[in-house]
Design an enzyme around this catalytic site. Structure first.
Site, PDB file in Angstrom:
ATOM      1  CB  SER A 186     -23.102  27.736 -22.749  1.00  0.00           C
ATOM      2  OG  SER A 186     -23.635  28.830 -23.452  1.00  0.00           O
ATOM      3  CE1 TYR A 225     -27.684  25.206 -23.892  1.00  0.00           C
ATOM      4  CE2 TYR A 225     -27.087  27.515 -23.596  1.00  0.00           C
ATOM      5  CZ  TYR A 225     -26.756  26.234 -24.007  1.00  0.00           C
ATOM      6  OH  TYR A 225     -25.509  25.972 -24.523  1.00  0.00           O
ATOM      7  CE  LYS A 262     -25.130  23.885 -21.748  1.00  0.00           C
ATOM      8  NZ  LYS A 262     -24.468  22.574 -21.928  1.00  0.00           N
TER       9      LYS A 262
END
Length: 252
Positions: A135, A148, A152
């Protein structure tokens, strides 16, 4: 000979678009998802596609998935570790369980996919391609997405390490880094923003698009085209890369 690809999290969103694109590219597809109903719905509308249930956070489930697909199709050529989740929480709000779940799905899911696919490629004595979902959060951290983003960043690390370790076996390992993609997950996030800001989802999409050089939100099909390239023979000499495809949000 038809090539075979597994896509995890392929029941909807980006994964579904990847499945549709790779079918168009001539692949036989394993549509894998924790939600078997969504996997079946996606596979039903595609030629040369079959649904499979998988829990990417479970090592045995991922290994069993690869064995089932090879039993059904005879081989494996591409593994797309696409499944992922997010949680909109500040670091102060995040519980241990929240943090663990993010890493179980987003990081362990990629690790287990790399391990299972690499083992199969070596058993086949064939080259193979492993493609992981990262991402723009792997390069730049957004508010309430630190957990999050940590996952990533970890996916980038696993991608680089696996590329170095598996290159001698002609196995390439790359990642794709989408930006603000119009998916069910993103629309849930935007609905939360709209509620907080007293706006509508459409207004949030318009405002967010102003931060994108191309002035439009990313579509799942935009991401699928990048995966299509990485899965193709044209990408045979590319490995260890995390390719940003965000319409112009961050520049790497």
């Amino acid at each position: 000979m038809d090539k075979v690809a597994i896509i995890t999290g392929a029941g909807k969103g980006i994964g579904k678009a990847i499945a549709e694109q790779l079918v168009d590219d001539g692949f036989k597809i394993a549509v894998a998802d924790l939600d078997i109903d969504s996997a079946e719905t996606t596979a039903r509308h595609l030629v040369n596609a079959r649904p499979y249930k998988v829990n990417v956070a479970n090592h045995d489930s991922v290994s069993e998935l690869v064995h089932k697909v090879v039993s059904d199709y005879g081989r494996l050529d591409v593994m797309v570790n696409n499944a992922g989740i997010t949680k909109e929480l500040t670091l102060e709000e995040m519980s241990e369980d929240d943090f663990q779940q993010l890493f179980d799905v987003n990081v362990k899911g990629v690790l287990f996919g790399i391990q299972a696919a690499a083992a199969q490629f070596k058993q086949q004595q064939s080259a193979g391609k492993i493609i992981n979902a990262a991402s723009i959060g792997a390069y730049s951290v957004a508010e309430k997405h630190s957990g999050y983003s940590a996952t990533k960043f970890a996916v980038r690390s696993l991608t680089q390490g696996a590329a170095k370790e598996l290159g001698q076996d002609q196995i390439t390992v790359n990642a794709y880094c989408p930006g603000y993609v119009e998916t069910p997950m993103m629309k849930t996030i935007l609905a939360n923003y709209a509620q907080q800001n007293g706006t509508t989802v459409e207004e949030e999409i318009s405002r967010g698009s102003q931060r994108i050089a191309l002035r439009r939100p990313e579509q799942p099909e935009d991401v699928a085209k990048v995966v299509s390239f990485l899965a193709s023979d044209r990408a045979d000499y590319i490995t260890g890369q995390a390719i940003v495809a965000d319409g112009g949000v961050i520049y790497k």
